[in-house]
Design a protein around this motif. Structure first.
Motif, PDB file in Angstrom:
ATOM      1  N   GLY A 150      -4.662   5.503  -9.272  1.00  9.66           N
ATOM      2  CA  GLY A 150      -5.480   4.553  -8.669  1.00  9.66           C
ATOM      3  C   GLY A 150      -5.653   4.690  -7.055  1.00  9.66           C
ATOM      4  O   GLY A 150      -6.029   4.021  -6.439  1.00  9.66           O
ATOM      5  N   TYR A 151      -5.115   6.069  -6.720  1.00  6.57           N
ATOM      6  CA  TYR A 151      -5.028   6.380  -5.271  1.00  6.57           C
ATOM      7  C   TYR A 151      -6.710   6.682  -5.224  1.00  6.57           C
ATOM      8  O   TYR A 151      -7.408   7.263  -6.022  1.00  6.57           O
ATOM      9  N   VAL A 190      -6.279  12.176   2.541  1.00  6.39           N
ATOM     10  CA  VAL A 190      -5.444  11.133   3.050  1.00  6.39           C
ATOM     11  C   VAL A 190      -6.078  10.049   1.860  1.00  6.39           C
ATOM     12  O   VAL A 190      -6.992   9.689   1.610  1.00  6.39           O
ATOM     13  N   MET A 191      -4.799   9.736   1.024  1.00  9.68           N
ATOM     14  CA  MET A 191      -5.331   8.961  -0.282  1.00  9.68           C
ATOM     15  C   MET A 191      -3.976   7.651  -0.247  1.00  9.68           C
ATOM     16  O   MET A 191      -3.177   7.557   0.450  1.00  9.68           O
ATOM     17  N   ARG A 192      -4.821   6.684  -0.611  1.00  9.43           N
ATOM     18  CA  ARG A 192      -4.038   5.381  -0.616  1.00  9.43           C
ATOM     19  C   ARG A 192      -4.219   4.475  -1.819  1.00  9.43           C
ATOM     20  O   ARG A 192      -5.105   4.803  -2.399  1.00  9.43           O
ATOM     21  N   LEU A 193      -3.301   3.986  -2.131  1.00  8.87           N
ATOM     22  CA  LEU A 193      -3.286   3.067  -3.516  1.00  8.87           C
ATOM     23  C   LEU A 193      -2.819   1.777  -2.862  1.00  8.87           C
ATOM     24  O   LEU A 193      -1.836   1.290  -2.046  1.00  8.87           O
ATOM     25  N   ASP A 194      -3.949   0.751  -3.075  1.00 11.97           N
ATOM     26  CA  ASP A 194      -3.933  -0.542  -2.225  1.00 11.97           C
ATOM     27  C   ASP A 194      -3.909  -1.621  -3.464  1.00 11.97           C
ATOM     28  O   ASP A 194      -4.572  -1.823  -4.155  1.00 11.97           O
ATOM     29  N   TRP A 195      -2.654  -2.028  -3.694  1.00 10.87           N
ATOM     30  CA  TRP A 195      -2.309  -2.869  -4.698  1.00 10.87           C
ATOM     31  C   TRP A 195      -3.174  -4.502  -4.728  1.00 10.87           C
ATOM     32  O   TRP A 195      -3.320  -4.882  -5.468  1.00 10.87           O
ATOM     33  N   GLY A 196      -3.507  -4.675  -3.392  1.00 11.56           N
ATOM     34  CA  GLY A 196      -4.300  -5.855  -3.047  1.00 11.56           C
ATOM     35  C   GLY A 196      -5.605  -5.835  -3.699  1.00 11.56           C
ATOM     36  O   GLY A 196      -6.155  -6.791  -3.999  1.00 11.56           O
ATOM     37  N   THR A 197      -6.069  -4.567  -3.854  1.00 13.01           N
ATOM     38  CA  THR A 197      -7.459  -4.339  -4.454  1.00 13.01           C
ATOM     39  C   THR A 197      -7.500  -4.113  -5.832  1.00 13.01           C
ATOM     40  O   THR A 197      -8.720  -3.775  -6.228  1.00 13.01           O
ATOM     41  N   LEU A 198      -6.325  -3.915  -6.485  1.00 13.26           N
ATOM     42  CA  LEU A 198      -6.411  -3.304  -7.904  1.00 13.26           C
ATOM     43  C   LEU A 198      -6.274  -5.016  -8.676  1.00 13.26           C
ATOM     44  O   LEU A 198      -5.553  -5.875  -8.211  1.00 13.26           O
ATOM     45  N   ALA A 199      -6.858  -4.764  -9.916  1.00 15.57           N
ATOM     46  CA  ALA A 199      -6.943  -6.131 -10.570  1.00 15.57           C
ATOM     47  C   ALA A 199      -5.490  -6.100 -11.136  1.00 15.57           C
ATOM     48  O   ALA A 199      -4.631  -5.304 -11.188  1.00 15.57           O
ATOM     49  N   GLN A 244       0.967  -1.125   0.100  1.00 14.91           N
ATOM     50  CA  GLN A 244      -0.002   0.086   0.028  1.00 14.91           C
ATOM     51  C   GLN A 244       0.806   1.282   0.047  1.00 14.91           C
ATOM     52  O   GLN A 244       1.896   1.118   0.558  1.00 14.91           O
ATOM     53  N   MET A 245       0.329   2.212  -0.896  1.00 11.66           N
ATOM     54  CA  MET A 245       1.098   3.498  -0.557  1.00 11.66           C
ATOM     55  C   MET A 245       0.161   4.554  -0.087  1.00 11.66           C
ATOM     56  O   MET A 245      -1.014   4.529  -0.183  1.00 11.66           O
ATOM     57  N   PHE A 246       0.704   5.655   0.556  1.00  7.96           N
ATOM     58  CA  PHE A 246      -0.409   6.375   1.230  1.00  7.96           C
ATOM     59  C   PHE A 246       0.496   7.766   1.116  1.00  7.96           C
ATOM     60  O   PHE A 246       1.571   8.012   0.833  1.00  7.96           O
ATOM     61  N   LEU A 247      -0.647   8.514   1.025  1.00  9.38           N
ATOM     62  CA  LEU A 247      -0.034  10.313   0.755  1.00  9.38           C
ATOM     63  C   LEU A 247      -1.084  11.401   1.246  1.00  9.38           C
ATOM     64  O   LEU A 247      -2.103  10.846   1.650  1.00  9.38           O
ATOM     65  N   GLU A 248      -0.514  12.380   1.743  1.00 17.35           N
ATOM     66  CA  GLU A 248      -1.690  13.318   2.166  1.00 17.35           C
ATOM     67  C   GLU A 248      -1.503  14.544   0.976  1.00 17.35           C
ATOM     68  O   GLU A 248      -0.355  14.850   0.406  1.00 17.35           O
ATOM     69  N   VAL A 249      -2.479  15.193   0.675  1.00 19.20           N
ATOM     70  CA  VAL A 249      -2.517  16.313  -0.373  1.00 19.20           C
ATOM     71  C   VAL A 249      -3.504  17.254   0.029  1.00 19.20           C
ATOM     72  O   VAL A 249      -4.576  16.975   0.479  1.00 19.20           O
ATOM     73  N   ARG A 250      -2.928  18.647  -0.198  1.00 20.47           N
ATOM     74  CA  ARG A 250      -4.177  19.513   0.165  1.00 20.47           C
ATOM     75  C   ARG A 250      -5.287  19.492  -0.709  1.00 20.47           C
ATOM     76  O   ARG A 250      -5.388  19.059  -1.928  1.00 20.47           O
ATOM     77  N   LEU A 251      -6.488  20.012   0.005  1.00 26.29           N
ATOM     78  CA  LEU A 251      -7.873  19.894  -0.594  1.00 26.29           C
ATOM     79  C   LEU A 251      -7.818  20.572  -1.755  1.00 26.29           C
ATOM     80  O   LEU A 251      -8.534  20.145  -2.862  1.00 26.29           O
ATOM     81  N   SER A 252      -7.137  21.672  -2.035  1.00 24.86           N
ATOM     82  CA  SER A 252      -7.138  22.640  -3.235  1.00 24.86           C
ATOM     83  C   SER A 252      -6.227  22.371  -4.247  1.00 24.86           C
ATOM     84  O   SER A 252      -6.318  22.636  -5.277  1.00 24.86           O
TER      85      SER A 252
END
Ligand SMILES: CC(C)(COP(=O)(O)OP(=O)(O)OC[C@H]1O[C@@H](n2cnc3c(N)ncnc32)[C@H](O)[C@@H]1OP(=O)(O)O)[C@@H](O)C(=O)NCCC(=O)NCCS
Length: 160
Positions: A128-129, A151-160, A108-116
């Protein structure tokens, strides 16, 4: 072919001696940039701290910082120099990190990004995040104001 391969860009681990260039880009990109100390701490901690350079001129075009903790990786900084936006560099650079992390067992990848930050959010969604939360007042935003972070996540376990 990726933009990085097409332009024969050179990826390297950044050192403290690269930080003048990094800070020039960082301070132009953000109202609240990382400090030199933030980058020094990341290098000292052994985080992934990569730069992307033009092969001939050696110009620094982009950099990223990421921290791996067990099977998770947290993207702490991804910045492309303003003159080079829209070439696919941000997207390709992040995908290069993904390839490294997956090869080393990260799920899994995680990141924070400003709403704007529409541009960055669009890029992350395209790769895919997905939103997994909101951190209230995470970022400084001028005089005593704060901006929320997605807060966004890319979860390779849930991707085809
Ligand atoms: C966010 C950033 C890394 C993107 O880098 P980039 O090299 O320009 O990104 P790419 O060229 O790979 O992709 C840009 C994508 O953003 C999206 N985009 C482009 N223009 C956009 C706009 N005006 N509004 C919203 N989204 C936009 C598109 O999905 C585009 O992909 P496409 O051109 O293939 O359709 C770069 O803009 C940057 O460094 N910004 C300042 C620092 C920053 O905010 N970093 C992220 C912190 S979380």
């Amino acid at each position: 072919m990726s933009a990085i391969a097409a332009w024969r860009l050179v990826r390297q681990d950044l050192q403290v001696t690269d930080l003048d260039e990094v800070l020039g880009i960082e301070q132009a990109a953000y109202a609240h940039p990382w400090t030199r100390g933030n980058f020094i701490d990341s290098i000292a901690a052994g985080h992934t701290v990569w730069g992307l350079r033009e092969p001939l001129s050696g110009e620094l075009l982009a950099y990223l910082v990421a921290q791996r903790v067990l099977d998770e990786c947290h993207l702490l900084n991804l910045t492309v120099a303003r003159a080079h936006w829209g070439r696919g560099l941000g997207s390709d650079f992040l995908q290069t990190l993904h390839a490294q992390e997956r090869a080393q067992g990260v799920t899994q990848m995680f990141l924070e990004v400003r709403l704007s930050n529409d541009r960055a959010i669009a890029l992350y969604q395209r790769l895919g995040y997905r939103d997994v939360g909101l951190r209230k007042g995470y970022y400084p935003d001028g005089d005593n104001a704060r901006e929320d972070a997605r807060v966004m996540r890319l979860d390779w376990g849930t991707l085809a």
